[in-house]
Motif scaffolding. Structure first.
Motif, PDB file in Angstrom:
ATOM      1  N   LYS A  21       0.821  -1.219   0.000  1.00 25.99           N
ATOM      2  CA  LYS A  21       0.000   0.000   0.000  1.00 25.99           C
ATOM      3  C   LYS A  21       0.852   1.266   0.000  1.00 25.99           C
ATOM      4  N   SER A  22       2.154   1.118   0.011  1.00 26.07           N
ATOM      5  CA  SER A  22       2.986   2.326  -0.007  1.00 26.07           C
ATOM      6  C   SER A  22       4.291   2.012  -0.720  1.00 26.07           C
ATOM      7  N   LEU A  23       5.020   3.064  -1.071  1.00 27.67           N
ATOM      8  CA  LEU A  23       6.271   2.853  -1.805  1.00 27.67           C
ATOM      9  C   LEU A  23       7.295   2.059  -0.985  1.00 27.67           C
ATOM     10  N   PRO A  24       7.554   2.415   0.295  1.00 26.87           N
ATOM     11  CA  PRO A  24       8.521   1.609   1.062  1.00 26.87           C
ATOM     12  C   PRO A  24       8.094   0.143   1.140  1.00 26.87           C
TER      13      PRO A  24
ATOM     14  N   LEU B   7       6.370  -1.465  -1.035  1.00 27.47           N
ATOM     15  CA  LEU B   7       6.595  -2.070  -2.354  1.00 27.47           C
ATOM     16  C   LEU B   7       8.081  -2.398  -2.533  1.00 27.47           C
ATOM     17  N   LYS B   8       8.942  -1.456  -2.093  1.00 32.27           N
ATOM     18  CA  LYS B   8      10.382  -1.691  -2.228  1.00 32.27           C
ATOM     19  C   LYS B   8      10.788  -2.934  -1.453  1.00 32.27           C
ATOM     20  N   LYS B   9      10.216  -3.074  -0.250  1.00 33.27           N
ATOM     21  CA  LYS B   9      10.542  -4.236   0.587  1.00 33.27           C
ATOM     22  C   LYS B   9      10.069  -5.509  -0.137  1.00 33.27           C
ATOM     23  N   THR B  10       8.868  -5.442  -0.677  1.00 35.86           N
ATOM     24  CA  THR B  10       8.325  -6.609  -1.376  1.00 35.86           C
ATOM     25  C   THR B  10       9.223  -6.997  -2.548  1.00 35.86           C
ATOM     26  N   ILE B  11       9.730  -5.966  -3.262  1.00 36.24           N
ATOM     27  CA  ILE B  11      10.595  -6.239  -4.406  1.00 36.24           C
ATOM     28  C   ILE B  11      11.892  -6.924  -3.938  1.00 36.24           C
ATOM     29  N   THR B  12      12.463  -6.428  -2.834  1.00 38.48           N
ATOM     30  CA  THR B  12      13.688  -7.055  -2.307  1.00 38.48           C
ATOM     31  C   THR B  12      13.412  -8.509  -1.913  1.00 38.48           C
ATOM     32  N   ASP B  13      12.281  -8.723  -1.238  1.00 46.26           N
ATOM     33  CA  ASP B  13      11.926 -10.104  -0.839  1.00 46.26           C
ATOM     34  C   ASP B  13      11.818 -10.997  -2.063  1.00 46.26           C
ATOM     35  N   LEU B  14      11.180 -10.441  -3.085  1.00 41.16           N
ATOM     36  CA  LEU B  14      10.943 -11.240  -4.287  1.00 41.16           C
ATOM     37  C   LEU B  14      12.275 -11.625  -4.947  1.00 41.16           C
ATOM     38  N   LYS B  15      13.206 -10.648  -4.975  1.00 44.14           N
ATOM     39  CA  LYS B  15      14.519 -10.921  -5.558  1.00 44.14           C
ATOM     40  C   LYS B  15      15.221 -12.027  -4.800  1.00 44.14           C
ATOM     41  N   GLN B  16      15.140 -11.923  -3.450  1.00 44.22           N
ATOM     42  CA  GLN B  16      15.807 -12.951  -2.629  1.00 44.22           C
ATOM     43  C   GLN B  16      15.194 -14.317  -2.883  1.00 44.22           C
TER      44      GLN B  16
ATOM     45  N   GLY C 205       1.327 -14.396 -12.353  1.00 47.46           N
ATOM     46  CA  GLY C 205       2.597 -14.412 -11.633  1.00 47.46           C
ATOM     47  C   GLY C 205       2.739 -13.247 -10.668  1.00 47.46           C
ATOM     48  N   PHE C 206       3.852 -13.272  -9.936  1.00 47.12           N
ATOM     49  CA  PHE C 206       4.078 -12.256  -8.909  1.00 47.12           C
ATOM     50  C   PHE C 206       4.098 -10.835  -9.483  1.00 47.12           C
ATOM     51  N   ILE C 207       4.786 -10.698 -10.610  1.00 50.27           N
ATOM     52  CA  ILE C 207       4.949  -9.343 -11.144  1.00 50.27           C
ATOM     53  C   ILE C 207       3.600  -8.744 -11.524  1.00 50.27           C
ATOM     54  N   ASN C 208       2.798  -9.571 -12.156  1.00 55.55           N
ATOM     55  CA  ASN C 208       1.485  -9.065 -12.554  1.00 55.55           C
ATOM     56  C   ASN C 208       0.635  -8.706 -11.348  1.00 55.55           C
ATOM     57  N   ASP C 209       0.747  -9.546 -10.295  1.00 58.95           N
ATOM     58  CA  ASP C 209       0.016  -9.255  -9.064  1.00 58.95           C
ATOM     59  C   ASP C 209       0.420  -7.889  -8.519  1.00 58.95           C
ATOM     60  N   LEU C 210       1.739  -7.679  -8.533  1.00 61.72           N
ATOM     61  CA  LEU C 210       2.242  -6.407  -8.004  1.00 61.72           C
ATOM     62  C   LEU C 210       1.804  -5.241  -8.877  1.00 61.72           C
ATOM     63  N   MET C 211       1.803  -5.485 -10.197  1.00 62.48           N
ATOM     64  CA  MET C 211       1.365  -4.424 -11.121  1.00 62.48           C
ATOM     65  C   MET C 211      -0.058  -4.001 -10.754  1.00 62.48           C
ATOM     66  N   LYS C 212      -0.882  -5.010 -10.458  1.00 60.77           N
ATOM     67  CA  LYS C 212      -2.280  -4.706 -10.137  1.00 60.77           C
ATOM     68  C   LYS C 212      -2.368  -3.881  -8.857  1.00 60.77           C
ATOM     69  N   SER C 213      -1.436  -4.161  -7.933  1.00 61.22           N
ATOM     70  CA  SER C 213      -1.520  -3.463  -6.657  1.00 61.22           C
ATOM     71  C   SER C 213      -0.987  -2.035  -6.746  1.00 61.22           C
ATOM     72  N   LEU C 214      -0.455  -1.676  -7.921  1.00 60.73           N
ATOM     73  CA  LEU C 214       0.079  -0.309  -8.093  1.00 60.73           C
ATOM     74  C   LEU C 214      -0.989   0.740  -7.805  1.00 60.73           C
ATOM     75  N   LYS C 215      -2.238   0.375  -8.094  1.00 60.94           N
ATOM     76  CA  LYS C 215      -3.318   1.350  -7.899  1.00 60.94           C
ATOM     77  C   LYS C 215      -3.460   1.734  -6.420  1.00 60.94           C
ATOM     78  N   ASP C 216      -2.926   0.887  -5.504  1.00 58.44           N
ATOM     79  CA  ASP C 216      -3.023   1.211  -4.073  1.00 58.44           C
ATOM     80  C   ASP C 216      -1.915   2.139  -3.608  1.00 58.44           C
TER      81      ASP C 216
ATOM     82  N   GLN D  69       8.289   2.229 -12.259  1.00 56.87           N
ATOM     83  CA  GLN D  69       9.624   2.054 -12.834  1.00 56.87           C
ATOM     84  C   GLN D  69      10.378   0.934 -12.117  1.00 56.87           C
ATOM     85  N   LEU D  70      10.262   0.926 -10.776  1.00 58.45           N
ATOM     86  CA  LEU D  70      10.948  -0.131 -10.005  1.00 58.45           C
ATOM     87  C   LEU D  70      10.463  -1.510 -10.437  1.00 58.45           C
ATOM     88  N   LEU D  71       9.145  -1.590 -10.587  1.00 59.49           N
ATOM     89  CA  LEU D  71       8.568  -2.884 -10.975  1.00 59.49           C
ATOM     90  C   LEU D  71       9.016  -3.302 -12.369  1.00 59.49           C
TER      91      LEU D  71
END
Ligand code: DAH
Length: 353
Positions: free
Chosen positions: A6-9, A11-20, A42-53, A64-66
């Motif tokens: 629900k927020s940029l930080p 999302l960043k954390k989620t991206i790091t988790d996903l990379k790991q 997949g995960f990326i698409n799920d996250l794309m959808k959550s961008l609206k939040d 851009q991060l995504l």
């Protein structure tokens, strides 16, 4: 576990988790990885959808991060698919086929120039090139536009700061390819037949969504005994059919140019709606009328022939000229909001052609 955000930080954390998570994933089944991370569900698409939040002002950064993550995963999965990994460079199997580098292609305007050249060369025209920084004499004066003639105002001219030459006048950036007309007559020692196609850069002091200061034109000139308007019309029809497809027609409407008499504006029938101006029950959005205006043409003015040392009582000729960029975007059915995109060097735009 990857969670929506629900927020940029967050999302960043989620991206790091996903990379790991990706890094410790067993890397055996590439197809499975593809689906799990990049697939429709997949995960990326799920996250794309959550961008609206994500708060609106943070969305471009988050997007851009995504996208970066997506490209990165896509790259790594592709490498795995080829038996390679960024982490195991010393295990490269040299017998495997290489990674194909992205191959570029010629710029759309160069493609159009090649195609236009080819069409005219096949019917006996010779492609010529003349200076793009030329004397006032060739750009205006020899074309029946003496110094101070008001018709010159139509061409927003760039002048070059060099001393004027006697007879030739000032030096200018060519505002149109018509500067090639008298030059071609001189090249052939004033001896027709002349069949030239001159394609070159032109410059005008105009820049907005529909004009670039530098653009291209192509200019046809035919001079011989007994040349008349039918030859002009036939040539225009031939070009229309070759370039835009069978069935495309040309239309000439009375107009005025100093260097032709009579003069015409040239239209081509719209190849999207086949000249009907309609798409179903509504208007064709591309042309609105069934026709596109492209350029100018006419029978060469006797004064222009005289300037090129040709006797207008013995010879007649026709000429035409217009922009390459417009000719090309029409063909592609493109409604480009801002024509400057063509020269922006933006690969996202250029790769489409
Ligand atoms: N030179 C003109 C322009 O830039 C176009 C043109 C009109 C060229 C009539 C011609 C011609 O050869 O006959 O607007």
């Amino acid at each position: 576990m990857v969670q929506n955000t629900k927020s940029l930080p967050a999302l960043k954390k989620t991206i790091t988790d996903l990379k790991q998570q990706f890094d410790i994933e067993p890397k055996t089944d590439v197809e499975n990885l593809q689906n799990k991370y990049l697939g429709k569900r997949g995960f990326i698409n799920d996250l794309m959808k959550s961008l609206k939040d994500v708060p609106r002002e943070m969305r471009p950064v988050a997007g851009q991060l995504l996208n970066e993550l997506k490209e990165n995963l896509d790259h790594q999965i592709k490498l795995l698919g080829k038996g390679l990994s960024e982490k195991t460079p010393n295990k490269i199997d040299l017998t495997l086929p290489g990674l194909k580098p992205n191959a570029g292609h010629t710029h759309p305007v160069s493609q159009a120039i090649e195609e236009i050249t080819h069409i005219f060369e096949k019917i006996g025209f010779t492609r010529v090139r003349y200076p793009e920084v030329d004397w006032d004499y060739y750009v205006f004066e020899s074309l029946n536009m003496p110094l101070d003639h008001p018709a010159r105002d139509e061409w927003e001219t760039f002048f070059i700061e060099v001393p004027e030459a006697e007879k030739m006048g000032k030096m200018v950036l060519t505002t149109h390819t018509s500067n090639g007309q008298v030059r071609e007559m001189e090249r052939l020692n004033s001896k027709p037949p002349i069949r030239m196609i001159n394609i070159a850069r032109c410059y005008r002091r105009q820049q907005d969504a529909t004009h670039t200061q530098m653009f291209h034109q192509f200019e046809g000139l035919v001079v011989d005994k007994g040349i008349n308007i039918q030859h002009l019309k036939g040539t225009l029809d031939h070009f229309a059919q070759q370039f835009y497809g069978p069935g495309t027609k040309s239309r000439i409407r009375p107009f005025h140019f100093q260097f032709t008499e009579p003069s015409f504006e040239v239209d081509f029938s719209c190849h999207i709606c086949h000249g009907t101006g309609k798409k179903g029950r509504s208007k064709c959005k591309f042309c609105k009328s069934g026709w596109h205006e492209v350029g100018g043409a006419g029978m060469v003015h006797p004064n222009v022939l005289k300037a090129g040392g040709i006797d207008p009582d013995e010879y007649t000729g026709f000429a035409f000229g217009w922009g390459v960029e417009r000719t090309y975007t029409l063909k592609e059915g493109l409604n480009i909001d801002d024509i400057r995109l063509i020269y922006s060097g933006d690969l996202k735009f250029l790769e489409q052609f």
